[in-house]
Design a protein around this motif. Structure first.
Motif, mmCIF file in Angstrom:
data_model
loop_
_atom_site.group_PDB
_atom_site.id
_atom_site.type_symbol
_atom_site.label_atom_id
_atom_site.label_comp_id
_atom_site.label_asym_id
_atom_site.label_seq_id
_atom_site.Cartn_x
_atom_site.Cartn_y
_atom_site.Cartn_z
ATOM 1 N N GLY A 31 -8.241 -29.043 -8.864
ATOM 2 C CA GLY A 31 -7.899 -30.147 -7.969
ATOM 3 C C GLY A 31 -6.581 -29.911 -7.250
ATOM 4 O O GLY A 31 -6.455 -30.178 -6.045
ATOM 5 N N MET B 204 -12.747 -33.512 -8.694
ATOM 6 C CA MET B 204 -12.233 -32.689 -9.787
ATOM 7 C C MET B 204 -11.330 -33.507 -10.717
ATOM 8 O O MET B 204 -11.429 -33.404 -11.948
ATOM 9 N N PHE B 205 -10.452 -34.312 -10.139
ATOM 10 C CA PHE B 205 -9.585 -35.146 -10.964
ATOM 11 C C PHE B 205 -10.405 -36.151 -11.778
ATOM 12 O O PHE B 205 -10.111 -36.415 -12.945
ATOM 13 N N MET C 172 -10.168 -28.232 -14.551
ATOM 14 C CA MET C 172 -10.536 -29.141 -13.472
ATOM 15 C C MET C 172 -9.298 -29.675 -12.764
ATOM 16 O O MET C 172 -9.259 -29.794 -11.531
ATOM 17 N N PHE C 173 -8.276 -29.990 -13.526
ATOM 18 C CA PHE C 173 -7.032 -30.473 -12.929
ATOM 19 C C PHE C 173 -6.403 -29.396 -12.051
ATOM 20 O O PHE C 173 -5.958 -29.672 -10.926
ATOM 21 N N GLN D 14 -9.473 -30.811 0.748
ATOM 22 C CA GLN D 14 -8.589 -31.723 0.029
ATOM 23 C C GLN D 14 -9.369 -32.882 -0.588
ATOM 24 O O GLN D 14 -9.080 -33.313 -1.712
ATOM 25 N N ALA E 160 -10.847 -32.442 -3.990
ATOM 26 C CA ALA E 160 -9.945 -32.436 -5.148
ATOM 27 C C ALA E 160 -10.174 -33.654 -6.023
ATOM 28 O O ALA E 160 -10.027 -33.590 -7.256
ATOM 29 N N PHE E 161 -10.551 -34.776 -5.407
ATOM 30 C CA PHE E 161 -10.623 -36.017 -6.174
ATOM 31 C C PHE E 161 -11.817 -36.063 -7.132
ATOM 32 O O PHE E 161 -11.680 -36.579 -8.250
ATOM 33 N N LEU F 292 -7.213 -27.392 -4.516
ATOM 34 C CA LEU F 292 -7.918 -27.960 -3.372
ATOM 35 C C LEU F 292 -6.994 -28.823 -2.514
ATOM 36 O O LEU F 292 -7.156 -28.904 -1.289
ATOM 37 N N LEU F 293 -6.020 -29.470 -3.146
ATOM 38 C CA LEU F 293 -5.063 -30.281 -2.384
ATOM 39 C C LEU F 293 -4.057 -29.427 -1.634
ATOM 40 O O LEU F 293 -3.300 -29.936 -0.809
ATOM 41 N N PRO G 183 -18.906 -32.095 -8.868
ATOM 42 C CA PRO G 183 -17.537 -31.662 -8.545
ATOM 43 C C PRO G 183 -17.402 -30.149 -8.442
ATOM 44 O O PRO G 183 -16.683 -29.645 -7.569
#
Length: 714
Positions: free
Chosen positions: A403, A512-513, A399-400, A506, A509-510, A406-407, A327
């Protein structure tokens, strides 16, 4: 005439007895041919006779010295009741020839023993009033090993005649004489031993030993005061030599250290000197220059610094494929694509250098912490930073936040890699550097098979070696992006810019989540559900603060931005404070990855109890934050056929959970020279020495090891 023939026959019979070797027939026990030999065919009353246990082993098999090393059992003779040496075992009186080094697992297990053939002499005092025949009856009991170890026994029956005249046994006498010739000679000189931290220093000042002709030296203790598999650094001075060894904490140095000093010359001649060193300061004039021609890696563990360096570099490369690192690398990938799209090679190279610098400096900082804690007497494992709930909570929030960025929920100025407004203002270089820092922080716990070898080998090495190895791990992690930055041909492989870049950003981002979710699960194991709740609350406050800052306008803009900044700060501080103050309740048992199978909490006492009951033991040294550990559970340890095989073999499954700091687990990892989890130990039923399995498991590996230990135990 009849009496003459009778006397003649008696004479021939007497000559035949005198000429016959005084030994029983050899016995083939399976992997060795065993018998008793004697230096006499006929002995006289009152003299000391030397007999010997003689073993001729199959090719590739070996038996053990008086100190087997890390594993094994020494040969013994168990005498029968009513025999000549009733009530004792012959190993108490054996003369032991100089043994071979038997590196079973490089850097992990070193044994001492004999291959090919060996004779172990022992003395017997003939009573002065004895005549006729002496009967020796007993059993040779020994452990013989190749790829597996097998206990074998061989019956021994031997008759020695007592007469008026000594009659030598040529064959037996030659074997016993050769064994005495191979016995370590007493050291003529002084020796001292001293212990400082985990270093045991032996200094030797021999009276008559030509130091200039020695190319290698090694100490073999009679007991277990040292870690046998570790290298021994040798230096020489004008009056002697000094060996520095890694001490075994479970066998502290007493008033003296006894064993054998082996020295090897340039011609390959290897000689042993038996010595007893008093517990005292090192002797002057015994240290200074490294021993010329010394090759400790070949003599000891089979691992040299060049091999360690290679393992470290390859281990760093493999980190790029680990789930915990991927990630973060997604951020770097976005930055590389955009830097390449700018068409400025200098910018791309600057990105690569900054990222590499962030990774390497972070690993060097981890090495510094490792060395400092080691100097303080602590054991620190790779990934120790994730044993602190506050760090885990903070990383989950970071990390959140990444994310969200990135979104496209918020922007950090012109930098696609900045981690804050100040970093963005400094351009993409700062973002690249801190992306490298983040990759190192989350990548450090991923101990793969290559890193396990490299880091395990340097646990006790000097600080420069530790820094060098950790630096090479960082270089390996950064190397793919560094090559992309400097090799024009590789830069051409990067895709061209387009609308897809925003979608790719984008998409990243996931992961990262998902990483944040994983960190929350680790935090829950460490500090309970309340810490997870507070971290989620912190994430909400962070998102609220970002929304306020990015949407506020008009007259209330500055007030709103201030309020948003406070919300962001609260979003970071709330979970961190929760992680600091709400550690898991004492005695709380964390669930294993699957509750389908019964597990037992590991402790040395639990292992001893299970082994004493005749059971086997499998120990999983694991942690919630160790991704390789979790992968091994899913692919192997939770598989029904693996657990069924353990149940069939009467093997107890134990879990040593290192999610939080645990001094007992740390001591076990340190004792086995492991840099961290995972570690897997498999004890066969009743066996006190475990097999150490590799870090990356497959069902085939585990099932094969179970078959090996159960066949050895049967």
């Amino acid at each position: 005439m009849h009496q003459f023939i009778q006397r003649l026959l008696i004479g021939f019979a007497t000559l035949a007895v005198m000429a016959a070797p005084a030994q029983a027939e050899s016995h083939d026990a399976g992997h060795a041919v065993v018998d008793l030999v004697s230096e006499r065919s006929v002995a006289i009353p009152g003299e000391t006779v030397y007999l010997g246990l003689h073993l001729v082993m199959d090719e590739g098999w070996h038996v053990y010295w008086r100190n087997p090393g890390d594993a094994g059992l020494s040969p013994v003779i168990l005498w029968d009741d009513g025999t000549a040496i009733e009530g004792r075992t012959a190993d108490e009186a054996f003369t032991w020839p100089l043994p071979e080094l038997l590196p079973v697992l490089p850097g992990e297990i070193m044994d001492y023993g004999y291959s090919g053939k060996v004779t172990l002499p022992f003395a017997y005092q003939v009573p002065s009033d004895l005549s006729g025949l002496i009967q020796f009856n007993g059993t040779a009991d020994y452990l013989i090993c190749k790829d597996v170890c097998i206990p074998e026994t061989a019956p021994l029956s031997f008759t020695l005649e007592i007469g008026e005249t000594q009659v030598p046994d040529t064959e037996g006498g030659a074997l016993i004489a050769a064994a005495f010739a191979a016995e370590p000679m007493p050291l003529d000189g002084e020796a001292t031993a001293s212990l400082e931290s985990d270093r045991l220093t032996l200094s030797v000042k021999p009276e008559a030993l030509e130091l200039s002709g020695i190319t290698a030296a090694r100490f073999l203790p009679f007991n277990n005061e040292i870690k046998h598999a570790q290298d021994q650094a040798v230096t020489t001075g004008p009056d002697g030599l000094t060996l520095t060894m890694v001490a075994e904490p479970r066998e502290p140095l007493g008033e003296q250290l006894a064993g054998v000093l082996t020295v090897t010359t340039a011609e390959g001649t290897r000689t042993g000197y038996a010595l007893t060193a008093a517990n005292a300061a090192p002797l002057p004039g015994t240290s200074g220059s490294p021993l010329s021609g010394d090759a400790p890696a070949a003599d000891a563990s089979g691992v040299n610094l060049l091999s360690i360096a290679l393992f470290a570099l390859v281990g760093g490369l493999v980190l790029n494929l680990m789930p915990c690192v991927l990630p973060v690398l997604s951020i770097k990938a976005v930055g590389m694509v955009q830097a390449a799209a700018s068409g400025q090679e200098s910018e791309l190279r600057t990105h690569g250098i900054a990222y590499t610098g962030g990774v390497i400096l972070s690993f060097l900082a981890i090495a510094g912490a490792f060395i400092a804690l080691r100097a303080a007497g602590e054991f620190v494992s790779l990934g120790f930073q994730l044993q602190y709930p506050a760090v885990v909570a903070a990383l989950a929030i970071v990390m959140f936040a990444i994310g969200l960025w990135l979104l496209g929920v918020f922007e950090l100025g012109s930098s696609v890699q900045g981690l804050g407004g100040d970093l963005a203002a400094q351009g993409g270089t700062s973002g690249a550097f801190f992306t490298g820092v983040l990759a190192a922080v989350v990548g450090a716990p991923c101990v793969g098979p290559f890193l396990g070898v490299a880091l395990g080998a340097v646990l006790t090495q000097p600080a420069p070696v530790v820094f060098a190895v950790f630096g090479l791990v960082g270089l390996g992690l950064a190397l793919p992006f560094l090559l992309l930055s400097f090799v024009p041909g590789l830069q051409g492989l990067l895709p061209r810019p387009g609308a897809w870049m925003e979608r790719l950003k984008q998409f990243f981002a996931f992961p990262m989540f998902l990483t944040a979710v994983w960190l929350l699960s680790v935090l829950g194991d460490q500090s309970g559900s309340r810490a997870v709740t507070m971290t989620v609350l912190g994430a909400v406050l962070l998102a609220l603060g970002i929304w306020i800052v990015t949407t506020a306008g008009g007259r209330i803009r500055r007030v709103a931005q201030f309020a948003g900044a406070l919300a962001v700060i609260a979003g970071l501080l709330v979970p961190i404070r929760s992680g600091l103050t709400n550690e898991a309740e004492a005695g709380e048992t964390r669930a294993y990855a699957s509750s389908t199978f019964e597990t037992v909490a590991w402790s040395p006492a639990a292992v001893d109890e299970a082994l004493s009951d005749g059971k086997g033991v499998f120990v999983d040294f694991t942690a919630s934050w160790c991704m390789i550990c979790q992968a091994n559970k899913g692919t192997t340890l939770n598989q029904a056929r693996v657990r069924q095989a353990m149940e069939d073999a009467n093997i107890v499954f134990m879990v040593a959970d290192f999610t939080n700091k645990d001094e007992t687990i740390a001591a076990e990892l340190k004792a086995r020279n492991r840099p961290g989890v995972p570690m897997y130990l498999l004890y066969g039923p009743g066996q006190r020495t475990p097999s150490i399995l590799p870090e990356a498991l497959t069902p085939g590996i585990v099932l094969g090891e179970i078959d090996a230990v159960t066949s050895t135990s049967s």
